[in-house]
Design a protein around this motif. Structure first.
Motif, PDB file in Angstrom:
ATOM      1  N   SER A   1       0.810  -1.217   0.000  1.00  0.00           N
ATOM      2  CA  SER A   1       0.000   0.000   0.000  1.00  0.00           C
ATOM      3  C   SER A   1       0.847   1.273   0.000  1.00  0.00           C
ATOM      4  O   SER A   1       0.311   2.370   0.165  1.00  0.00           O
ATOM      5  CB  SER A   1      -0.940   0.009   1.214  1.00  0.00           C
ATOM      6  OG  SER A   1      -0.212  -0.103   2.415  1.00  0.00           O
ATOM      7  N   SER A   2       2.157   1.141  -0.187  1.00  0.00           N
ATOM      8  CA  SER A   2       3.034   2.319  -0.210  1.00  0.00           C
ATOM      9  C   SER A   2       2.964   3.006  -1.577  1.00  0.00           C
ATOM     10  O   SER A   2       2.764   2.350  -2.603  1.00  0.00           O
ATOM     11  CB  SER A   2       4.481   1.913   0.078  1.00  0.00           C
ATOM     12  OG  SER A   2       4.592   1.312   1.356  1.00  0.00           O
ATOM     13  N   ASN A   3       3.155   4.324  -1.578  1.00  0.00           N
ATOM     14  CA  ASN A   3       3.257   5.036  -2.849  1.00  0.00           C
ATOM     15  C   ASN A   3       4.728   5.167  -3.241  1.00  0.00           C
ATOM     16  O   ASN A   3       5.625   4.788  -2.478  1.00  0.00           O
ATOM     17  CB  ASN A   3       2.577   6.410  -2.771  1.00  0.00           C
ATOM     18  CG  ASN A   3       3.109   7.244  -1.617  1.00  0.00           C
ATOM     19  OD1 ASN A   3       4.313   7.260  -1.346  1.00  0.00           O
ATOM     20  ND2 ASN A   3       2.226   7.955  -0.935  1.00  0.00           N
TER      21      ASN A   3
ATOM     22  N   ASN B   1       6.650   7.728  -3.608  1.00  0.00           N
ATOM     23  CA  ASN B   1       7.425   8.706  -2.857  1.00  0.00           C
ATOM     24  C   ASN B   1       7.903   8.130  -1.523  1.00  0.00           C
ATOM     25  O   ASN B   1       9.051   8.330  -1.121  1.00  0.00           O
ATOM     26  CB  ASN B   1       6.589   9.961  -2.624  1.00  0.00           C
ATOM     27  CG  ASN B   1       7.402  11.089  -2.044  1.00  0.00           C
ATOM     28  OD1 ASN B   1       8.624  11.011  -1.973  1.00  0.00           O
ATOM     29  ND2 ASN B   1       6.737  12.150  -1.627  1.00  0.00           N
TER      30      ASN B   1
ATOM     31  N   TYR C   1      12.349   8.002  -6.575  1.00  0.00           N
ATOM     32  CA  TYR C   1      11.284   8.930  -6.966  1.00  0.00           C
ATOM     33  C   TYR C   1      11.872  10.279  -7.382  1.00  0.00           C
ATOM     34  O   TYR C   1      11.451  10.878  -8.383  1.00  0.00           O
ATOM     35  CB  TYR C   1      10.316   9.103  -5.804  1.00  0.00           C
ATOM     36  CG  TYR C   1       9.137   9.991  -6.096  1.00  0.00           C
ATOM     37  CD1 TYR C   1       8.021   9.507  -6.776  1.00  0.00           C
ATOM     38  CD2 TYR C   1       9.130  11.324  -5.684  1.00  0.00           C
ATOM     39  CE1 TYR C   1       6.941  10.320  -7.042  1.00  0.00           C
ATOM     40  CE2 TYR C   1       8.051  12.145  -5.951  1.00  0.00           C
ATOM     41  CZ  TYR C   1       6.957  11.636  -6.619  1.00  0.00           C
ATOM     42  OH  TYR C   1       5.876  12.457  -6.891  1.00  0.00           O
TER      43      TYR C   1
ATOM     44  N   ASP D   1       0.750   9.945  -9.694  1.00  0.00           N
ATOM     45  CA  ASP D   1       0.643   9.797  -8.239  1.00  0.00           C
ATOM     46  C   ASP D   1      -0.816   9.672  -7.813  1.00  0.00           C
ATOM     47  O   ASP D   1      -1.137   8.943  -6.867  1.00  0.00           O
ATOM     48  CB  ASP D   1       1.287  11.000  -7.535  1.00  0.00           C
ATOM     49  CG  ASP D   1       2.804  10.971  -7.621  1.00  0.00           C
ATOM     50  OD1 ASP D   1       3.369   9.891  -7.869  1.00  0.00           O
ATOM     51  OD2 ASP D   1       3.435  12.031  -7.442  1.00  0.00           O
TER      52      ASP D   1
ATOM     53  N   LEU E   1      -1.927   6.087  -8.505  1.00  0.00           N
ATOM     54  CA  LEU E   1      -1.392   5.176  -7.493  1.00  0.00           C
ATOM     55  C   LEU E   1      -2.032   5.402  -6.133  1.00  0.00           C
ATOM     56  O   LEU E   1      -2.157   4.466  -5.336  1.00  0.00           O
ATOM     57  CB  LEU E   1       0.123   5.346  -7.389  1.00  0.00           C
ATOM     58  CG  LEU E   1       0.947   4.742  -8.521  1.00  0.00           C
ATOM     59  CD1 LEU E   1       2.437   4.935  -8.261  1.00  0.00           C
ATOM     60  CD2 LEU E   1       0.638   3.269  -8.694  1.00  0.00           C
ATOM     61  N   ALA E   2      -2.438   6.638  -5.841  1.00  0.00           N
ATOM     62  CA  ALA E   2      -3.112   6.898  -4.568  1.00  0.00           C
ATOM     63  C   ALA E   2      -4.421   6.121  -4.494  1.00  0.00           C
ATOM     64  O   ALA E   2      -4.779   5.585  -3.429  1.00  0.00           O
ATOM     65  CB  ALA E   2      -3.364   8.397  -4.411  1.00  0.00           C
TER      66      ALA E   2
ATOM     67  N   SER F   1      -3.433   2.345  -4.139  1.00  0.00           N
ATOM     68  CA  SER F   1      -2.838   2.097  -2.820  1.00  0.00           C
ATOM     69  C   SER F   1      -3.900   2.106  -1.726  1.00  0.00           C
ATOM     70  O   SER F   1      -3.871   1.277  -0.809  1.00  0.00           O
ATOM     71  CB  SER F   1      -1.766   3.152  -2.512  1.00  0.00           C
ATOM     72  OG  SER F   1      -0.702   3.068  -3.428  1.00  0.00           O
TER      73      SER F   1
ATOM     74  N   GLY G   1      -0.343  -0.603 -10.927  1.00  0.00           N
ATOM     75  CA  GLY G   1      -0.779  -0.173  -9.608  1.00  0.00           C
ATOM     76  C   GLY G   1      -1.795  -1.126  -9.011  1.00  0.00           C
ATOM     77  O   GLY G   1      -1.736  -1.457  -7.817  1.00  0.00           O
TER      78      GLY G   1
END
Length: 274
Positions: A26-28, A30, A37, A107, A110-111, A114, A214
């Motif tokens: 569940s990490s992004n 960044n 990154y 991002d 992916l958010a 995640s 993702g």
């Protein structure tokens, strides 16, 4: 002897359940590897971004050429040319903004995945594994010393297999993150072709494949959450004897081994990515 068997069993379940890997899923980008990154964003700004803008400029010239031919074919209608030029300018300005802010868009994708992965993992029930451990302990205590010795040897082999499965899961997660970083680094290039009707499929395909990478984390999380229930189902069907438990663990490991390899294909199927 029974304590050694239970220690091996708990280690096998820990490898297969992968509690430490669930947090990584569940990490992004960044938070997972900030240095990578930062390198990706620098590549977008200084290396790949200028190339994408050059591609965009070529498509702008081609579009203006088409507009001039259409206006000429319409007898030089000035309002028609002005209208088509304004529409094209708006489209190219939007494409220019997308190229400059492509990482924010990625991002955001992916958010979403995640957050979905984190919600799936939260639904995992640790009480299931606690119930399994109690049933295994009861089955082991009912065995004679020699039977426990045989089971211990079998558990040692299964421990090695579970270690291989764990390494495969970990490699799959690492490769997924590596793929995402590479996608981000090269993202501006397909965005440069976004205005063209002939080449816009490149941009659509890129977004689909990036979203599939993702979403792969969600499918891996689903496998880790659902497959312990498969173990329980096998034990209920075969019985809670020690050999039914051994059969259940074997099927559990093999099913997870094959399923982890298919998570990327499942994600691409959901999003119709090529």
């Amino acid at each position: 002897m029974s304590s050694a068997i239970m220690n091996l069993f708990h280690q096998i379940m820990e490898y297969l359940n992968g509690d430490d890997l669930k947090n990584i899923l569940s990490s992004n980008l960044n938070s997972y590897m900030y240095d990578a990154y930062r390198l990706v964003t620098q590549l977008q700004t200084h290396v790949v971004g200028p190339l994408a803008l050059a591609i965009l400029a070529i498509f702008i010239l081609l579009e203006f050429q088409k507009i001039s031919l259409k206006v000429e074919g319409a007898g030089g209608a000035p309002m028609l040319g002005f209208e088509m030029i304004m529409k094209s300018l708006i489209k190219f300005v939007l494409c220019y903004i997308v190229i400059l802010r492509i990482q924010d868009i990625l991002d955001g994708i992916l958010a979403v995945t995640s957050n979905l992965t984190a919600r799936v993992i939260e639904l995992g029930n640790d009480e299931v594994l606690n119930d399994v451990a109690a049933r295994v302990s009861a089955a082991v205590n009912d065995l004679s010393w020699w039977e426990q010795l045989v089971v211990l040897l079998v558990m040692c082999i299964m421990f090695l297999v579970s270690l291989v499965v764990r390494v495969l899961i970990q490699i799959t997660i690492y490769l997924r993150f590596l793929e995402l970083y590479i996608f981000c680094a090269m993202a501006p290039i397909p965005m440069g072709a976004l205005p063209s009707q002939e080449f816009s499929s490149m941009s659509k395909s890129f977004f689909k494949n990036f979203a599939a990478s993702g979403l792969q984390a969600t499918f891996i999380g689903l496998v880790m959450v659902i497959y312990p229930l498969l173990f329980i189902k096998i034990m209920d069907e075969v019985g809670s004897g020690i050999w039914g438990i051994v059969l259940g663990i074997t099927i559990y490991m093999l099913a997870m081994l094959f399923s982890i390899n298919k998570t990327k294909m499942w994600a691409k199927t959901i999003l119709s990515a090529s």
